[in-house]
Scaffold this active site. Structure first.
Site, PDB file in Angstrom:
ATOM      1  N   LEU A 198      -7.355  -7.602  10.666  1.00 48.68           N
ATOM      2  CA  LEU A 198      -8.411  -8.471  11.197  1.00 48.68           C
ATOM      3  C   LEU A 198      -7.750  -9.648  11.922  1.00 48.68           C
ATOM      4  CD1 LEU A 198     -10.894  -8.477   8.168  1.00 48.68           C
ATOM      5  CD2 LEU A 198     -10.792  -6.918  10.108  1.00 48.68           C
TER       6      LEU A 198
ATOM      7  N   ARG B 133       0.798  -1.225   0.000  1.00 50.84           N
ATOM      8  CA  ARG B 133       0.000   0.000   0.000  1.00 50.84           C
ATOM      9  C   ARG B 133       0.829   1.272   0.000  1.00 50.84           C
ATOM     10  NH1 ARG B 133      -4.483  -2.134   4.318  1.00 50.84           N
ATOM     11  NH2 ARG B 133      -5.435  -3.528   2.798  1.00 50.84           N
TER      12      ARG B 133
HETATM   13  C1  LIG Z   1     -12.871   0.558   5.238  1.00 49.44           C
HETATM   14  C2  LIG Z   1     -11.903  -0.359   5.923  1.00 49.44           C
HETATM   15  C3  LIG Z   1     -11.635  -1.603   5.404  1.00 49.44           C
HETATM   16  C4  LIG Z   1     -10.748  -2.450   6.032  1.00 49.44           C
HETATM   17  N1  LIG Z   1     -10.518  -3.678   5.487  1.00 49.44           N
HETATM   18  C5  LIG Z   1      -9.671  -4.522   6.108  1.00 49.44           C
HETATM   19  C6  LIG Z   1      -9.452  -5.827   5.584  1.00 49.44           C
HETATM   20  O1  LIG Z   1     -10.006  -6.206   4.553  1.00 49.44           O
HETATM   21  N2  LIG Z   1      -8.614  -6.645   6.236  1.00 49.44           N
HETATM   22  C7  LIG Z   1      -7.984  -6.265   7.379  1.00 49.44           C
HETATM   23  O2  LIG Z   1      -7.252  -7.071   7.935  1.00 49.44           O
HETATM   24  N3  LIG Z   1      -8.189  -5.046   7.910  1.00 49.44           N
HETATM   25  C8  LIG Z   1      -9.010  -4.167   7.304  1.00 49.44           C
HETATM   26  N4  LIG Z   1      -9.210  -2.920   7.835  1.00 49.44           N
HETATM   27  C9  LIG Z   1      -8.618  -2.586   9.141  1.00 49.44           C
HETATM   28  C10 LIG Z   1      -9.433  -3.192  10.254  1.00 49.44           C
HETATM   29  O3  LIG Z   1     -10.794  -3.155   9.941  1.00 49.44           O
HETATM   30  C11 LIG Z   1      -9.253  -2.495  11.588  1.00 49.44           C
HETATM   31  O4  LIG Z   1      -7.917  -2.265  11.826  1.00 49.44           O
HETATM   32  C12 LIG Z   1      -9.795  -3.352  12.715  1.00 49.44           C
HETATM   33  O5  LIG Z   1     -11.100  -3.729  12.444  1.00 49.44           O
HETATM   34  C13 LIG Z   1      -9.717  -2.644  14.045  1.00 49.44           C
HETATM   35  O6  LIG Z   1     -10.357  -3.428  15.010  1.00 49.44           O
HETATM   36  P1  LIG Z   1     -10.314  -3.055  16.529  1.00 49.44           P
HETATM   37  O7  LIG Z   1     -11.097  -4.101  17.237  1.00 49.44           O
HETATM   38  O8  LIG Z   1      -8.926  -2.840  16.956  1.00 49.44           O
HETATM   39  O9  LIG Z   1     -11.035  -1.634  16.663  1.00 49.44           O
HETATM   40  P2  LIG Z   1     -12.464  -1.091  16.178  1.00 49.44           P
HETATM   41  O10 LIG Z   1     -13.192  -2.025  15.340  1.00 49.44           O
HETATM   42  O11 LIG Z   1     -12.198   0.287  15.677  1.00 49.44           O
HETATM   43  O12 LIG Z   1     -13.291  -0.995  17.512  1.00 49.44           O
HETATM   44  C14 LIG Z   1     -13.103   0.014  18.443  1.00 49.44           C
HETATM   45  C15 LIG Z   1     -14.112  -0.172  19.540  1.00 49.44           C
HETATM   46  O13 LIG Z   1     -13.811   0.709  20.596  1.00 49.44           O
HETATM   47  C16 LIG Z   1     -14.943   1.422  20.981  1.00 49.44           C
HETATM   48  N5  LIG Z   1     -14.459   2.724  21.426  1.00 49.44           N
HETATM   49  C17 LIG Z   1     -13.696   3.599  20.731  1.00 49.44           C
HETATM   50  N6  LIG Z   1     -13.412   4.649  21.497  1.00 49.44           N
HETATM   51  C18 LIG Z   1     -13.981   4.443  22.691  1.00 49.44           C
HETATM   52  C19 LIG Z   1     -14.038   5.170  23.891  1.00 49.44           C
HETATM   53  N7  LIG Z   1     -13.431   6.340  24.039  1.00 49.44           N
HETATM   54  N8  LIG Z   1     -14.749   4.643  24.906  1.00 49.44           N
HETATM   55  C20 LIG Z   1     -15.371   3.451  24.792  1.00 49.44           C
HETATM   56  N9  LIG Z   1     -15.329   2.717  23.681  1.00 49.44           N
HETATM   57  C21 LIG Z   1     -14.646   3.217  22.645  1.00 49.44           C
HETATM   58  C22 LIG Z   1     -15.850   1.459  19.801  1.00 49.44           C
HETATM   59  O14 LIG Z   1     -17.177   1.566  20.212  1.00 49.44           O
HETATM   60  C23 LIG Z   1     -15.559   0.110  19.175  1.00 49.44           C
HETATM   61  O15 LIG Z   1     -16.365  -0.852  19.785  1.00 49.44           O
HETATM   62  C24 LIG Z   1     -10.093  -2.046   7.202  1.00 49.44           C
HETATM   63  C25 LIG Z   1     -10.347  -0.788   7.723  1.00 49.44           C
HETATM   64  C26 LIG Z   1     -11.223   0.062   7.081  1.00 49.44           C
HETATM   65  C27 LIG Z   1     -11.407   1.440   7.607  1.00 49.44           C
END
Ligand SMILES: Cc1cc2nc3c(=O)[nH]c(=O)nc-3n(C[C@H](O)[C@H](O)[C@H](O)COP(=O)(O)OP(=O)(O)OC[C@H]3O[C@@H](n4cnc5c(N)ncnc54)[C@H](O)[C@@H]3O)c2cc1C
Ligand code: SF4
Ligand code: FES
Lengths: 648, 274
Positions: A452, A341
């Site tokens: 993911l 990327r």
């Molecule tokens: C459009 C898009 C497509 C993507 N496609 C891919 C892909 O195909 N393959 C891949 O591997 N990755 C992909 N990614 C990256 C991946 O989706 C993310 O990095 C990953 O899902 C992050 O997961 P997470 O559980 O760390 O956080 P998130 O899913 O961002 O969850 C954060 C959580 O924290 C909570 N939260 C946030 N702030 C607070 C707060 N202050 N207080 C309480 N709760 C809070 C929210 O409510 C949420 O529940 C993509 C990202 C995007 C934007």
């Protein structure tokens, strides 16, 4: 005022707890060495999981299955709405189901190299090992991955990988994986084992005797400020890409939970490591509120090009092949359109800056499916990418089966995050950080389909094992919400809210956020310079000053108040942004997504400085308005030789 | 219902670089305003000038809100997050249609090119007994989570799964499961239904898991328990209007309702006493 950096050098405060020995045995050996909490004792421990994206939901479900008392909090009305839901392309795993030479070692190797040698080898190897179990778990939950006619799982190659190791569920992989983790979590909620607290925003971390013992949250629907005590806190609150205002992240994604934990002692690592995704729908107007990603999988069949002649205004289908510059295929003959990327993004910027860009603004490049449609037929392309094509058409009003898509890079993912050791524990004991919120596994650039994987590895498999090192390894005296530390943190949260409401200025929070975003994009985006970063730091400080004089928050704090929510987040972005710029200016090299114009090869590729920067930089908060201290965790590469990345 | 004084707000019309070539829309918005749960509500009228057709519907509301805040008024509260049609946060009713006029499109993906200059748009929250209005266009849809907690899962603890390819699933079944699993939990189906029924939402989850071998051992319980939870939450009965299907932004098929009925009937028979 621009804070000065104190370089604390190699830090004794950063003990990575990385195991030694043969890399393939490290995780098993480490698990064996870890303390255990006996099943009957687990219910004595209260764990708070903040965030219910892939990392949080998988951790909350698994810890609850193990018998711990778990509370899960999220800002959304339903845990299923976390930002993870939007991931499109897929998830990597070293299953080698396609018999194309994949292995745990190859996934490890690709990830270390893809991250431009700025991640910990032991962590990355563990991630590659666990990858296969994740797929097993998700399939068992009923995640409807794509399949072959024979009933086996299908794979595709993705994001710079030369093997097919990506598992996917049409263009909605994140949705299906999150619904799997969510359902596992809701099963625990249904049985009464897990306490689900939606609509809660974490406003502070409560630290007692140096150990994380709880959180202060605001109930976003009633305005109530609540205290929650615990024996361990897991931050799973996602990335900070929205510091750029426009990004592919969901609108509510924020740095608030991480930043406030940082101010309570958690070091922030490599904030400048951000990923700009090459294929996003270009900006169309000043009202633009977010950017939409078009999955990287499209580059498997789409060819990227711009006209050979500057300012060629002919319609794409009127431009014959000899007048087209398939610049990725030209510059990188062996990887072609599938380069990582960071490389693809910079190449697009280079062409547009040089005046070859297309579209009304000249700030986009073509992603063309003409040849793929001719080769495979429209039906095949529709089956593979139908929903993405439809999404593109909805947003732009153009039909990508007929005209090439127009794409431009956009902020997408943040590799930096709170510093964690091999156990995923931050510099605040008892505070664990999972998923995109930590800094660990992707170095300076994340490969496609591996976020993911990391989020689920952290939540399903790593933390459920490593949390015992804290719970069984430390004496944890009973702490209740009556402890003065809770009162102090609650008081601070209330005072901040009141300050916002009292400002009664003239401008909206969004207007400041937009201004910050533009500045970050210009000076801290795809290409950074010493001067630009210095300018950014000064300007951010000015913006922050103005913000704290001039914003206007209507309404009160006793009800839903979305402007108040945004104000807290933007206030944190305005502080965090300065650290981001500082980190980028101190790192005088280019690596992965961090491109300093001063440091490039004659061909314009990123030029690392392994002599001076083969380390993670972790920043320590030293008080409001004071310069942060920079600590260094040196990185050693025993299994993947430090080399210049080449995708030629 | 009293109409508040109309507010003229200038829309951000000329996209950067687009040289303002496109003519913006003039719109009249009648927006539901309600201070809190259980509080009385009313429509408030606003006029927007020069709205770019490239804007999404939510961006149009952002512009409205910017103006309201600057005038010292309360902005219109609405839920949103991904703005990509996948998180299920957004959703309200535009001129009587849940998610507005474009087929299979959430309001965040709906663009202003779907409207004509001079139109009046009546914007109101999803209305259903089981979805209390919290503020303006924001409703409480947590009932959906409680239904899922009652049985919308496969019971498999982390770590106890066999190799993924040990479970062969014919491609067609996997595709069928996916079609049903694509539901985003937005609740438009409930809002569109004259009875406020959640049959499409529940049917989608039950069908998703019934199509897969992993879902078999809990199949009966799932149908019975999810339906019981749905009834308890105060959702209405289904009388086959299929307004739900017409409003669903993800194209969840009406056959899922038929399947839920079958699953429920079979499970009731088998469980006898329940
Ligand atoms: C459009 C898009 C497509 C993507 N496609 C891919 C892909 O195909 N393959 C891949 O591997 N990755 C992909 N990614 C990256 C991946 O989706 C993310 O990095 C990953 O899902 C992050 O997961 P997470 O559980 O760390 O956080 P998130 O899913 O961002 O969850 C954060 C959580 O924290 C909570 N939260 C946030 N702030 C607070 C707060 N202050 N207080 C309480 N709760 C809070 C929210 O409510 C949420 O529940 C993509 C990202 C995007 C934007
Ligand atoms: S069935 Fe359709 S309308 Fe109902 S919640 Fe699911 S996606 Fe929304
Ligand atoms: S905002 Fe996520 S579906 Fe509309």
């Amino acid at each position: 005022m621009v804070p000065m950096v104190q370089d604390a050098g190699r830090s004794t405060r950063l003990d990575s707890k990385e195991p030694s020995g043969p890399i393939a045995d490290r995780w098993s050996q480490h698990k064996f060495n870890l303390k255990l909490v006996a099943p009957a004792n687990r219910r004595r421990f209260q764990v708070i999981v903040v965030g219910t994206g892939l990392a949080g939901a998988s951790a909350a479900a698994t810890l609850s299955e193990l018998g711990y008392k778990v509370k899960a909090l999220c800002i959304h009305g339903s845990p299923r709405r976390a930002h993870s839901i939007a991931a499109q392309g897929g998830i990597n795993a070293a299953k080698n189901y396609q018999n194309d030479g994949d292995s745990v070692h190859r996934l490890f190797y690709d990830t270390v190299k893809g991250g431009d040698f700025r991640a910990r080898e032991s962590n990355v190897h563990r991630l590659a090992e666990i990858s296969t179990q994740i797929i097993d778990q998700c399939v068992a939950q009923g995640v409807p991955f794509a399949r072959e006619y024979g009933g086996t799982l299908a794979n595709r190659s993705f994001g710079g990988a030369q093997v097919s190791r990506t598992f996917y569920a049409r263009g909605q992989t994140g949705q299906q994986l999150l619904l799997g983790a969510y359902s596992a979590m809701m099963r625990q909620v249904g049985s009464g084992a897990l306490d689900l607290l939606p609509d809660r925003e974490m406003l502070d971390l409560v630290v007692v005797d140096g150990v994380a013992r709880g959180v202060i949250v605001r109930h976003l629907r009633t305005g109530a400020i609540e205290r929650h005590a615990a024996d361990a806190v897991l931050l799973c609150t996602g990335g900070y890409g929205n510091v750029f205002y426009l990004s592919t992240n969901a609108k509510n994604s924020n740095v608030t939970a991480s930043w406030r934990a940082h101010k309570r002692g958690a070091f922030f690592a490599n904030p400048c490591f951000t990923q700009i995704h090459p294929t996003c729908i270009p900006v169309s107007g000043s009202y633009q509120s977010k950017l939409t990603l078009m999955s990287e999988s499209l580059r498997n069949d789409g060819r990227v090009w711009v006209p050979k002649a500057k300012g060629d205004r002919r319609r794409a289908d009127q431009i014959p092949d000899e007048d087209r510059d398939y610049y990725l295929e030209r510059r990188y003959p062996s990887f072609g359109n599938l380069v990582p990327r960071d490389v693809a993004s910079r190449a697009a910027k280079e062409r547009c800056d040089a005046g070859f860009g297309v579209g009304e603004t000249g700030m986009s490049v073509f992603l063309d499916f003409r040849d793929a449609i001719q080769r495979d037929g429209e039906a095949t392309i529709r089956a593979k990418y139908g929903n993405l094509f439809q999404m593109y058409e909805r947003i732009t009003g153009e039909d990508p089966y007929k005209v090439p898509m127009r794409m431009y890079p956009a902020v997408h993912y943040t590799m930096g995050g709170l510093w964690v050791d091999y156990n995923l524990e931050s510099t605040v004991p008892g505070l664990f950080v999972l998923g995109e919120a930590n800094f660990s596994d992707h170095g300076a650039n994340r490969l496609g389909a591996s976020a993911l994987m990391q989020g689920l590895a952290d939540g399903y498999f790593v933390v459920p094992a490593t949390i015992a090192s804290h719970l069984a390894g430390r004496v944890l005296p009973k702490v209740t919400t009556d402890h003065p530390a809770f009162a102090e943190a609650e008081g601070a949260a209330r005072a901040m809210t009141q300050r916002f409401l009292d400002l009664r200025g003239t401008r909206t929070v969004d207007s400041y956020h937009r201004e910050l975003g533009l500045l970050m994009w210009d000076e801290c985006g795809m290409a950074r310079t010493r001067e630009g970063l210095a300018k950014a730091k000064a300007r951010i400080a000015e913006l922050r000053e103005a913000f704290w004089q001039d914003i206007r928050i209507p309404g009160d704090a006793e009800n839903i108040n979305q402007e108040l929510e945004k104000a807290g987040r933007v206030a944190d972005f305005l502080e965090f942004a300065e650290l981001f710029a500082e980190d980028a200016s101190v790192r005088e090299e280019s690596c992965g997504g961090h491109f300093r114009e001063e440091y490039q090869t004659p061909e314009g590729e990123a030029l690392r400085d392994d002599e001076n920067f083969c380390h993670a930089a972790a920043w320590e908060f030293q008080g409001q308005g004071k310069p942060e201290a920079r600590h260094v965790e040196p990185l050693t590469f025993e299994y993947v030789k430090l080399t210049q990345r080449s995708y030629k | 219902m009293s109409a508040a004084s109309p507010t003229a707000v200038q829309g951000a019309a000329s996209p950067t670089g687009a040289a303002g070539t496109k003519q913006g829309l003039k719109l009249v918005l009648k927006v539901w305003r309600q201070g809190a749960r259980g509080a009385p509500g009313q429509f408030e009228t606003h006029e927007l000038q020069n709205v770019s057709t490239d804007m999404s519907f939510l961006e149009m509301l952002d512009v409205l809100n910017e103006g309201l805040i600057r005038e010292g008024k309360d902005p219109v509260a609405f839920e949103h997050d991904c703005r990509e049609g996948i998180c299920g946060s957004c959703g309200f009713v535009i001129n009587g249609q849940a998610h507005g006029p474009q087929k299979e499109t959430t309001v965040c993906q709906l663009h202003m090119r779907s409207f004509r200059s001079g139109e009046t748009l009546v914007i109101e929250p999803f209305r259903a007994t089981a979805f209390p209005i919290l503020k303006d266009l924001v409703v409480d849809r947590s009932a959906f989570d409680r239904i899922v907690a009652a049985g919308g899962y496969v019971s498999v603890n982390t770590g106890s799964a066999p190799d993924a390819n040990a479970i062969l699933i014919p491609k067609d079944n996997a595709e069928r499961a996916f079609d049903a699993a694509a539901c985003i939990g937005c609740g438009a189906c409930v809002a569109a239904c004259p009875n406020g029924s959640a049959m499409l939402f529940v049917g989608a989850k039950v069908s998703h898991l019934a199509a897969l071998p992993q879902g078999q051992s809990e199949r009966d319980h799932r149908a019975l328990d999810m339906v019981a939870a749905m009834d308890k939450e105060g959702f209405g009965d289904c009388s086959n209007h299929l307004e739900c299907v017409a409003s669903c932004p993800k194209g969840i098929a009406g056959t899922n309702i038929a399947q839920l009925n079958r699953e429920f009937a079979k499970a009731s028979l088998r469980s006898g006493s329940r």
